[in-house]
Design a protein around this motif. Sequence first.
Motif, PDB file in Angstrom:
ATOM      1  N   THR A   1       0.816  -1.214   0.000  1.00 36.08           N
ATOM      2  CA  THR A   1       0.000   0.000   0.000  1.00 36.08           C
ATOM      3  C   THR A   1       0.851   1.267   0.000  1.00 36.08           C
ATOM      4  N   VAL A   2       0.335   2.292  -0.662  1.00 37.15           N
ATOM      5  CA  VAL A   2       0.970   3.601  -0.570  1.00 37.15           C
ATOM      6  C   VAL A   2      -0.050   4.616  -0.042  1.00 37.15           C
ATOM      7  N   ASP A   3      -1.166   4.100   0.490  1.00 34.23           N
ATOM      8  CA  ASP A   3      -2.238   4.954   0.994  1.00 34.23           C
ATOM      9  C   ASP A   3      -1.892   5.417   2.411  1.00 34.23           C
ATOM     10  N   HIS A   4      -1.873   6.722   2.634  1.00 32.66           N
ATOM     11  CA  HIS A   4      -1.428   7.234   3.933  1.00 32.66           C
ATOM     12  C   HIS A   4      -2.259   6.680   5.073  1.00 32.66           C
ATOM     13  N   LYS A   5      -3.537   6.366   4.826  1.00 30.91           N
ATOM     14  CA  LYS A   5      -4.390   5.873   5.912  1.00 30.91           C
ATOM     15  C   LYS A   5      -4.021   4.449   6.298  1.00 30.91           C
ATOM     16  N   LYS A   6      -3.663   3.649   5.296  1.00 30.83           N
ATOM     17  CA  LYS A   6      -3.246   2.281   5.611  1.00 30.83           C
ATOM     18  C   LYS A   6      -1.854   2.262   6.220  1.00 30.83           C
ATOM     19  N   ILE A   7      -0.987   3.141   5.738  1.00 27.36           N
ATOM     20  CA  ILE A   7       0.353   3.220   6.330  1.00 27.36           C
ATOM     21  C   ILE A   7       0.237   3.647   7.785  1.00 27.36           C
ATOM     22  N   ALA A   8      -0.747   4.519   8.056  1.00 27.27           N
ATOM     23  CA  ALA A   8      -0.984   4.925   9.447  1.00 27.27           C
ATOM     24  C   ALA A   8      -1.307   3.709  10.296  1.00 27.27           C
ATOM     25  N   ILE A   9      -2.135   2.818   9.756  1.00 29.28           N
ATOM     26  CA  ILE A   9      -2.500   1.619  10.523  1.00 29.28           C
ATOM     27  C   ILE A   9      -1.272   0.736  10.740  1.00 29.28           C
ATOM     28  N   LEU A  10      -0.432   0.633   9.693  1.00 27.71           N
ATOM     29  CA  LEU A  10       0.797  -0.152   9.851  1.00 27.71           C
ATOM     30  C   LEU A  10       1.677   0.429  10.948  1.00 27.71           C
ATOM     31  N   TYR A  11       1.819   1.759  10.934  1.00 28.78           N
ATOM     32  CA  TYR A  11       2.615   2.411  11.978  1.00 28.78           C
ATOM     33  C   TYR A  11       2.011   2.145  13.351  1.00 28.78           C
ATOM     34  N   LEU A  12       0.691   2.238  13.443  1.00 24.00           N
ATOM     35  CA  LEU A  12       0.047   2.078  14.754  1.00 24.00           C
ATOM     36  C   LEU A  12       0.247   0.663  15.285  1.00 24.00           C
ATOM     37  N   ILE A  13       0.076  -0.326  14.401  1.00 25.92           N
ATOM     38  CA  ILE A  13       0.205  -1.709  14.861  1.00 25.92           C
ATOM     39  C   ILE A  13       1.643  -2.017  15.251  1.00 25.92           C
ATOM     40  N   SER A  14       2.603  -1.659  14.373  1.00 23.61           N
ATOM     41  CA  SER A  14       3.982  -2.020  14.733  1.00 23.61           C
ATOM     42  C   SER A  14       4.495  -1.160  15.873  1.00 23.61           C
ATOM     43  N   GLY A  15       4.146   0.126  15.882  1.00 21.63           N
ATOM     44  CA  GLY A  15       4.534   0.968  17.022  1.00 21.63           C
ATOM     45  C   GLY A  15       3.915   0.450  18.309  1.00 21.63           C
ATOM     46  N   GLY A  16       2.658   0.040  18.227  1.00 18.28           N
ATOM     47  CA  GLY A  16       1.983  -0.512  19.402  1.00 18.28           C
ATOM     48  C   GLY A  16       2.660  -1.777  19.886  1.00 18.28           C
ATOM     49  N   PHE A  17       3.077  -2.612  18.924  1.00 18.13           N
ATOM     50  CA  PHE A  17       3.774  -3.841  19.308  1.00 18.13           C
ATOM     51  C   PHE A  17       5.067  -3.513  20.044  1.00 18.13           C
ATOM     52  N   PHE A  18       5.845  -2.597  19.492  1.00 17.10           N
ATOM     53  CA  PHE A  18       7.103  -2.248  20.148  1.00 17.10           C
ATOM     54  C   PHE A  18       6.850  -1.572  21.496  1.00 17.10           C
ATOM     55  N   PHE A  19       5.727  -0.857  21.600  1.00 15.53           N
ATOM     56  CA  PHE A  19       5.359  -0.241  22.879  1.00 15.53           C
ATOM     57  C   PHE A  19       5.173  -1.331  23.936  1.00 15.53           C
ATOM     58  N   LEU A  20       4.543  -2.423  23.546  1.00 16.03           N
ATOM     59  CA  LEU A  20       4.369  -3.525  24.489  1.00 16.03           C
ATOM     60  C   LEU A  20       5.716  -4.155  24.857  1.00 16.03           C
ATOM     61  N   VAL A  21       6.580  -4.312  23.840  1.00 12.92           N
ATOM     62  CA  VAL A  21       7.905  -4.879  24.112  1.00 12.92           C
ATOM     63  C   VAL A  21       8.649  -3.988  25.100  1.00 12.92           C
ATOM     64  N   GLY A  22       8.649  -2.673  24.820  1.00  9.01           N
ATOM     65  CA  GLY A  22       9.320  -1.739  25.724  1.00  9.01           C
ATOM     66  C   GLY A  22       8.687  -1.747  27.101  1.00  9.01           C
ATOM     67  N   GLY A  23       7.383  -1.962  27.151  1.00  4.77           N
ATOM     68  CA  GLY A  23       6.688  -2.019  28.427  1.00  4.77           C
ATOM     69  C   GLY A  23       7.104  -3.230  29.244  1.00  4.77           C
ATOM     70  N   VAL A  24       7.243  -4.367  28.564  1.00  2.00           N
ATOM     71  CA  VAL A  24       7.711  -5.566  29.275  1.00  2.00           C
ATOM     72  C   VAL A  24       9.101  -5.312  29.835  1.00  2.00           C
ATOM     73  N   GLU A  25       9.946  -4.652  29.027  1.00  3.27           N
ATOM     74  CA  GLU A  25      11.301  -4.343  29.503  1.00  3.27           C
ATOM     75  C   GLU A  25      11.250  -3.427  30.731  1.00  3.27           C
ATOM     76  N   ALA A  26      10.311  -2.474  30.703  1.00  5.07           N
ATOM     77  CA  ALA A  26      10.162  -1.579  31.857  1.00  5.07           C
ATOM     78  C   ALA A  26       9.784  -2.377  33.097  1.00  5.07           C
ATOM     79  N   MET A  27       8.877  -3.337  32.923  1.00  7.64           N
ATOM     80  CA  MET A  27       8.458  -4.152  34.065  1.00  7.64           C
ATOM     81  C   MET A  27       9.635  -4.954  34.616  1.00  7.64           C
ATOM     82  N   LEU A  28      10.476  -5.483  33.709  1.00  8.44           N
ATOM     83  CA  LEU A  28      11.652  -6.228  34.183  1.00  8.44           C
ATOM     84  C   LEU A  28      12.537  -5.326  35.030  1.00  8.44           C
ATOM     85  N   ILE A  29      12.709  -4.090  34.568  1.00  8.50           N
ATOM     86  CA  ILE A  29      13.532  -3.139  35.331  1.00  8.50           C
ATOM     87  C   ILE A  29      12.951  -2.935  36.731  1.00  8.50           C
TER      88      ILE A  29
END
Lengths: 360, 208, 637
Positions: free
Chosen positions: C20-48
Amino acid sequence: MMKGPKKWRLFALMTALLVFLSGCGREEISTLIPAGKVAQDQFNLLILSSIVMLFVIVVVTIIYVLAIVKFRRSKVGEDMIPEQVEGSARLEFIWTAIPIVLLLILAVPTVYSTFDLADVTAMDAQDEDGAAENLTVNVTGKLYWWEFEYPEQEIITAQELVVPTGERVYFNLIAADVKHSFWIPSIGGKLDVNPENVNTFYLEFDKESSELEEGVYFGKCAELCGPSHALMDFKVKTLNREDFDAWVAAMQEEQAAPTETVAQEGQEIFEQSCIACHATNAAGAAPGVGPNLTTFGDRNTIAGFMEHDEETLKNWIADPQQYKPGNLMPDPEEINNGEPFSDQELDALAAYLMGLKVEE
Amino acid sequence: MDLNKRYTPQTWPDHPETATLEGKNKFVGFWLLLAAETVTFASLFATYLALKDKGPSGMEFSAAGLFELPLVFAMTMILLTSSLTSVYAIYHMKNHNFKAMQAWLGITVLLGLAFLGLEIYEFNHYVHLGFGYTNSAFSSAFYTLVGTHGAHVVFGLSWFIALMIRNAKRGLNMYNAPKFYLAALYWHFIDVVWVFIFTVVYLMGVIG
Amino acid sequence: MSSNSQKKGFGATIWDYLTTVDHKKIAILYLISGGFFFLVGGVEAMLIRIQLMKAGNDFLSAGTYNEVLTMHGTTMIFLAAMPILLAFMNAVSPLQIGARDVAFPFLNSLGFWLFFFGGVFLNLSWFLGGAPDAGWTNYASLALASEGHGIDFYSLGLTISGFGTLIAGINFLVTIINMRAPGMTYMRMPLFTWTTFVASALILLAFPPLTVGIFFMVFDRLFGANFFDVTMGGNTIIWEHFFWIFGHPEVYILVLPAFGIFSEIFAIFSRKRLFGYTALVFATILIGFYGFMVWAHHMFTVGLGPTANAVFALATMIIAVPTGIKIFNWLLTIWGGSISFTVPMIYAVAFIPSFVAGGVTGVMQAIAPLDYQLHDSYFIVAHFHYVIVGGVVLAILAGTHLYWPKMFGTMLSEKLGKWTFWFFFIGFHLTFFIQHFLGLMGMPRRVYTFGADQGWDLFNAISSVGALFMAIGVIILLVNVVMTVAKNERVGNDPWGDGRTLEWAIPSPPPFYNFAQTPLVRGLDPYWIEKMEGNKEGMVYAEPLGDIHMPNGSFIPFVISLGMFIASFGAMYFMDDKAWALPVLIGGLAITFGSMLVRSLKDDLGFHVTKEELIADNERIQREARALEGGKKGGLK
């Protein structure tokens, strides 16, 4: 939902109470209990800025609380369309000007203090005889310990900095490996210990550390330097000038050999296995691969952070990596012909090391 | 956009590079990219100045002893000339004279290749003297700064060549005019950076 | 691509998103992958926080702890906060200015895939011999001394994702400069678009120094260069300068869009135009401008000398002025309004005291001599979490609720949203407020353990409990998302009822071509203006209905990014004398440059949506809107 917030309020209150009860931290390490001019200046700045900032917070909070209470939709009516205000030049001016005034109040002492605390011009001052007027200590940060060299007195020690009270002490800081940062919270703010240049500053120590519960101030490495960064502690012993001079004189003397047999055995082992890195004479010693151990028996900790007793010492020698991961002290096998130290050898070493003292 | 639309010098717009929205976007976007490139080179220059003549104790190399101006001056002249020839190329692009544009671009490419050849010779010479990339902080900073510029020259030349070959048969249109324009703009940027390298690295190196 | 959004198979949907080159779908891609990494970073925070919950804990080893803290910071900043903000920028900014798409749809996709592969590459370090362990600031002397490939994963991963971010920045700048709808002057742009614009300019100028610094790091570690090797004449302070010349603007890259989101929320849910719009715009620009002049306040203790410290101290204090202007303008926006406490508004209201707290501690740190005490202590940890969590993460959570309907066409549950809010908000203050005092009590940051004799036990325990609350809040949010997706209750153009800007004048989610006719903008808050004038059509349009030119989707951005991903492995193992490393490096670069060549040699002129298709699509939209309206009425009975 009403029940929830009420419980939380109680919880928050209890938390606040606990915080209050535990006070300002320990005298040995808290910046809130300053024990020297530098820390005191910094503490005063903390109080001044906290007052200014509390004023800002109070102003914001008042407007804020009034706004969210007065203008809830349930209060002003579901269909109310508010007037679409564009703004107000007068208000914009006010909340630009007042913060500028507040910042000016902070800016003046900031600039003054920045230059004041960096003033090391008196460092090289000499009296009529050409002797230095002020004490200078060369600090070298190493993985994960501290070396303190007194160039004028030509002595070296490690892990426990010994300084006189009531005068300005100057420090030259450099790192032997990676970057560290030299920090004695209750005495003054930190300065980085860089690998490429010498950093210089001064500190003053008001109070003799023997009055403290632990007998020493706590020093820290404040820059991430590897796995054992958290354990790169040092201690600071402050003595009055007389005691300090006596300490220096004792350091400059040849240290007596041990008299007990166990300790003598320990000395033999030490001279076979350990002496390549650890010196046991402070006078005229060169900077070491490992910490200088002349004052080992006087110290308050082992490796900077552990209980100072023979049991801990033996455990530490037998397996340094377990206690301070990543440190450069070799395992016994590497220095003792491939064998770990036997219990007997450890006893001997511990007896010898604990006997290394310059203080009475 | 219609690729098959035929233009004559009379119907060809004055500024073909910004005559369409796509062209306008590319134009603005490319200038912004050049801004980022400027910051990149500024960072490299700052590092070079900080590490100039810095090395292990007893290092035998210094900017004053190493660089020779005649060769670098020749390189500078060649690159400046190539910038001028690319201006002619774009002049003909704006006049919808495809053949002349291609010819001037060809000359630009040849001059660029000559510059590149001299630069390779220069680097080779230094390496033979023992001044390799890992010799010192000075050498690392020097090769990284000048080498990054060299990599830009390579990219610029590849871009010109690709455009010339790709469009050789079909001439100018609204789709490729902005591309030619931007490639030339890029070439000017490379040229300006070189002027700074010549001044800061070589002139200031040899003189002081 | 057909204009009808018919149900597609799973494989087809995946392929659609890959190309896709549609900005709205790219937004969804950003949200999903950013959200995933947010969870990963959150787990790391909990370990700390688990490791630090009591003195002398041995939950994590010293080395592992350093890896976790490094990855927590790096992940949260580069792979979670920025991408999620880019998600909102993509989803909303082009709509807010009435654009057809972004200026370079192809590059938009490329930017996403570069970020994605960079993030994946960085996180693969956990499985390939150890993560980076020199802190997110990666100071050079420690980074050079670090064994294994952790630091190389950091350098190469951030290089790749950094290119992606730079591309995104240029893209938004050009979009906003060139593609505003008729009447959308700069001073009528919604604040979120303005902050997107300024943040993009910061990205443009701040990322190159980081890239240069990281390249030095790569060359030093992998190819024997000597930029930071002190014995060879190198200087590690150069890294610190580059890192912070990037690092300080980065704070504003994150927080300005957060300000933008809150500006939208305050206006919408107070039913009032932003108070002092002009002042807010200029404050935004000023903050961006000053952001580049204050980097050395991160280096007060480095030993730059009193003159440098004093100058940077004063410059830093000045930033408090435009930031204060913003706070007061927001307060005056809700003053006299009609405040509706929806979930986004609750976050916005909670943001003000939280961010003010983070801001004032920032001013305290600007006082250089005081900062000698505060620097690298837990006070700093508390401060930047107040700014980043109290500012950026609250904005992300608020924005997720606010723009969820625009992105997905459904509403997140308000009830669960409030639960998330209370857990997260209380947990946040519980975790970080007390850390100010830990710092003042002498606790340095980045310590994997502390002794029982330091007097820090109680506060650390409280802080760890707070972290648990935040985690519960995030879990409730996840439940909310799953339930909302499962229920799939569709909403109309303006689900909040008080939308003011153009994105609320278009269906949720918008058709792939955005506005069928480009709207005509008649002032600030154009949709509100039309609503107040009783315009039944929604908007006034600037052009008659006609064919719309659209770009083709493309798989090439994915391939370019994949090539760089592969090449990075080659570069990294090059120094290990692995025979396959060089071929992999060359092969990866060949894939990247080859696909770039294909892209530039092949003409891609896009396609047209015809007028007839647009009319048919419009009828479908009307039909669905009527059904929705009917359903609502039915529900009310």
